[in-house]
Design a protein around this motif. Structure first.
Motif, PDB file in Angstrom:
ATOM      1  N   VAL A  86      18.954 -13.849 -51.869  1.00 22.39           N
ATOM      2  CA  VAL A  86      20.376 -13.613 -51.589  1.00 22.39           C
ATOM      3  C   VAL A  86      21.225 -14.742 -52.181  1.00 22.39           C
ATOM      4  O   VAL A  86      22.275 -14.492 -52.790  1.00 22.39           O
ATOM      5  CB  VAL A  86      20.616 -13.469 -50.068  1.00 22.39           C
ATOM      6  CG1 VAL A  86      22.100 -13.442 -49.751  1.00 22.39           C
ATOM      7  CG2 VAL A  86      19.927 -12.216 -49.542  1.00 22.39           C
ATOM      8  N   ASP A  87      20.779 -15.984 -52.026  1.00 24.29           N
ATOM      9  CA  ASP A  87      21.518 -17.123 -52.586  1.00 24.29           C
ATOM     10  C   ASP A  87      21.583 -17.026 -54.108  1.00 24.29           C
ATOM     11  O   ASP A  87      22.636 -17.273 -54.713  1.00 24.29           O
ATOM     12  CB  ASP A  87      20.872 -18.449 -52.167  1.00 24.29           C
ATOM     13  CG  ASP A  87      21.015 -18.709 -50.675  1.00 24.29           C
ATOM     14  OD1 ASP A  87      21.885 -18.064 -50.037  1.00 24.29           O
ATOM     15  OD2 ASP A  87      20.250 -19.550 -50.155  1.00 24.29           O
ATOM     16  N   TYR A  88      20.474 -16.660 -54.760  1.00 26.72           N
ATOM     17  CA  TYR A  88      20.464 -16.524 -56.214  1.00 26.72           C
ATOM     18  C   TYR A  88      21.411 -15.408 -56.651  1.00 26.72           C
ATOM     19  O   TYR A  88      22.163 -15.555 -57.616  1.00 26.72           O
ATOM     20  CB  TYR A  88      19.037 -16.227 -56.700  1.00 26.72           C
ATOM     21  CG  TYR A  88      18.922 -16.181 -58.199  1.00 26.72           C
ATOM     22  CD1 TYR A  88      18.649 -17.325 -58.920  1.00 26.72           C
ATOM     23  CD2 TYR A  88      19.112 -14.989 -58.898  1.00 26.72           C
ATOM     24  CE1 TYR A  88      18.551 -17.293 -60.304  1.00 26.72           C
ATOM     25  CE2 TYR A  88      19.022 -14.947 -60.270  1.00 26.72           C
ATOM     26  CZ  TYR A  88      18.741 -16.103 -60.974  1.00 26.72           C
ATOM     27  OH  TYR A  88      18.654 -16.070 -62.343  1.00 26.72           O
ATOM     28  N   ARG A  89      21.382 -14.308 -55.920  1.00 29.06           N
ATOM     29  CA  ARG A  89      22.246 -13.177 -56.244  1.00 29.06           C
ATOM     30  C   ARG A  89      23.716 -13.560 -56.088  1.00 29.06           C
ATOM     31  O   ARG A  89      24.552 -13.189 -56.904  1.00 29.06           O
ATOM     32  CB  ARG A  89      21.884 -12.004 -55.324  1.00 29.06           C
ATOM     33  CG  ARG A  89      22.660 -10.734 -55.557  1.00 29.06           C
ATOM     34  CD  ARG A  89      22.200  -9.650 -54.615  1.00 29.06           C
ATOM     35  NE  ARG A  89      22.576  -9.970 -53.243  1.00 29.06           N
ATOM     36  CZ  ARG A  89      22.024  -9.438 -52.164  1.00 29.06           C
ATOM     37  NH1 ARG A  89      21.052  -8.554 -52.290  1.00 29.06           N
ATOM     38  NH2 ARG A  89      22.427  -9.769 -50.972  1.00 29.06           N
ATOM     39  N   THR A  90      24.034 -14.326 -55.064  1.00 25.50           N
ATOM     40  CA  THR A  90      25.408 -14.758 -54.829  1.00 25.50           C
ATOM     41  C   THR A  90      25.865 -15.708 -55.936  1.00 25.50           C
ATOM     42  O   THR A  90      26.998 -15.605 -56.416  1.00 25.50           O
ATOM     43  CB  THR A  90      25.519 -15.454 -53.458  1.00 25.50           C
ATOM     44  OG1 THR A  90      25.042 -14.554 -52.452  1.00 25.50           O
ATOM     45  CG2 THR A  90      26.951 -15.827 -53.148  1.00 25.50           C
ATOM     46  N   ASP A 100      14.190  -9.755 -63.293  1.00 23.71           N
ATOM     47  CA  ASP A 100      15.074 -10.905 -63.102  1.00 23.71           C
ATOM     48  C   ASP A 100      14.730 -11.684 -61.835  1.00 23.71           C
ATOM     49  O   ASP A 100      15.122 -12.843 -61.691  1.00 23.71           O
ATOM     50  CB  ASP A 100      16.539 -10.462 -63.050  1.00 23.71           C
ATOM     51  CG  ASP A 100      17.038  -9.925 -64.377  1.00 23.71           C
ATOM     52  OD1 ASP A 100      16.351 -10.168 -65.403  1.00 23.71           O
ATOM     53  OD2 ASP A 100      18.099  -9.275 -64.395  1.00 23.71           O
ATOM     54  N   LEU A 101      13.990 -11.061 -60.927  1.00 26.60           N
ATOM     55  CA  LEU A 101      13.565 -11.757 -59.704  1.00 26.60           C
ATOM     56  C   LEU A 101      12.638 -12.924 -60.027  1.00 26.60           C
ATOM     57  O   LEU A 101      12.463 -13.826 -59.210  1.00 26.60           O
ATOM     58  CB  LEU A 101      12.870 -10.797 -58.744  1.00 26.60           C
ATOM     59  CG  LEU A 101      13.777  -9.864 -57.948  1.00 26.60           C
ATOM     60  CD1 LEU A 101      12.956  -8.825 -57.211  1.00 26.60           C
ATOM     61  CD2 LEU A 101      14.624 -10.651 -56.962  1.00 26.60           C
ATOM     62  N   LEU A 102      12.049 -12.922 -61.195  1.00 27.83           N
ATOM     63  CA  LEU A 102      11.173 -14.027 -61.588  1.00 27.83           C
ATOM     64  C   LEU A 102      11.946 -15.340 -61.693  1.00 27.83           C
ATOM     65  O   LEU A 102      11.355 -16.414 -61.621  1.00 27.83           O
ATOM     66  CB  LEU A 102      10.484 -13.722 -62.922  1.00 27.83           C
ATOM     67  CG  LEU A 102       9.472 -12.570 -62.894  1.00 27.83           C
ATOM     68  CD1 LEU A 102       9.030 -12.211 -64.302  1.00 27.83           C
ATOM     69  CD2 LEU A 102       8.289 -12.928 -62.022  1.00 27.83           C
ATOM     70  N   SER A 103      13.261 -15.251 -61.812  1.00 25.41           N
ATOM     71  CA  SER A 103      14.092 -16.458 -61.878  1.00 25.41           C
ATOM     72  C   SER A 103      14.270 -17.101 -60.506  1.00 25.41           C
ATOM     73  O   SER A 103      14.689 -18.252 -60.418  1.00 25.41           O
ATOM     74  CB  SER A 103      15.470 -16.106 -62.437  1.00 25.41           C
ATOM     75  OG  SER A 103      15.343 -15.546 -63.725  1.00 25.41           O
ATOM     76  N   ARG A 111       3.501 -11.780 -57.182  1.00 25.56           N
ATOM     77  CA  ARG A 111       4.345 -11.302 -56.088  1.00 25.56           C
ATOM     78  C   ARG A 111       5.229 -10.152 -56.557  1.00 25.56           C
ATOM     79  O   ARG A 111       5.449  -9.196 -55.836  1.00 25.56           O
ATOM     80  CB  ARG A 111       5.211 -12.432 -55.539  1.00 25.56           C
ATOM     81  CG  ARG A 111       5.941 -11.996 -54.300  1.00 25.56           C
ATOM     82  CD  ARG A 111       6.300 -13.115 -53.412  1.00 25.56           C
ATOM     83  NE  ARG A 111       5.103 -13.868 -53.067  1.00 25.56           N
ATOM     84  CZ  ARG A 111       5.118 -14.966 -52.343  1.00 25.56           C
ATOM     85  NH1 ARG A 111       6.246 -15.447 -51.892  1.00 25.56           N
ATOM     86  NH2 ARG A 111       4.021 -15.616 -52.063  1.00 25.56           N
ATOM     87  N   LEU A 112       5.716 -10.232 -57.776  1.00 26.35           N
ATOM     88  CA  LEU A 112       6.540  -9.158 -58.329  1.00 26.35           C
ATOM     89  C   LEU A 112       5.711  -7.875 -58.473  1.00 26.35           C
ATOM     90  O   LEU A 112       6.201  -6.784 -58.206  1.00 26.35           O
ATOM     91  CB  LEU A 112       7.126  -9.572 -59.677  1.00 26.35           C
ATOM     92  CG  LEU A 112       8.157  -8.617 -60.269  1.00 26.35           C
ATOM     93  CD1 LEU A 112       9.383  -8.516 -59.368  1.00 26.35           C
ATOM     94  CD2 LEU A 112       8.568  -9.081 -61.659  1.00 26.35           C
TER      95      LEU A 112
END
Length: 123
Positions: A86-90, A100-103, A111-112
């Protein structure tokens, strides 16, 4: 010989009683078996329950609109990692692709792969 004759007589009586008992058991067995064939067993059920009421929602979760609590419910994602997402998305805006979740710190290839089919990035 009188004692031996009494013993043989007792043995014959006991053998006869055992035979009668076995015949009695056979009669009961065949009577119950015939009763089962004569009256078939039927089972009545209650009203049918819609499948949606007992199966969990398996639609993919949109990581761009999901809350931290919803993300924490995914396998391998706890509260801390959910807050990182959530913090990364914000900070960086919505995810363009699932990869992009790998970032996000703490999410790797393994995990992905576990999340494949369970997450989406929206339209």
């Amino acid at each position: 010989m009188d004692e031996r004759g009494n013993a043989v007589k007792c043995e014959k009586i006991l053998l006869g009683l055992a035979g009668l008992f076995l015949v009695f058991l056979l009669v009961l067995f065949f009577r119950d078996r015939a009763a089962l064939k004569a009256a078939p067993v039927t089972v009545e059920t209650e009203n049918a329950v819609p499948q949606e009421s007992f199966l969990p929602d398996v639609s993919p979760l949109d990581v761009n609109s999901a809350s931290a609590e919803e993300l924490a419910g995914l396998p391998g994602i706890g509260e801390v990692l959910a807050h990182r997402i959530v913090d990364y998305r914000t900070a960086n805006g919505p995810f363009e692709a699932v990869e992009d979740l790998l970032s996000v710190s703490g999410i790797g290839e393994k995990r992905l792969a576990e999340l494949e089919g369970r997450i989406t990035v929206g339209n």
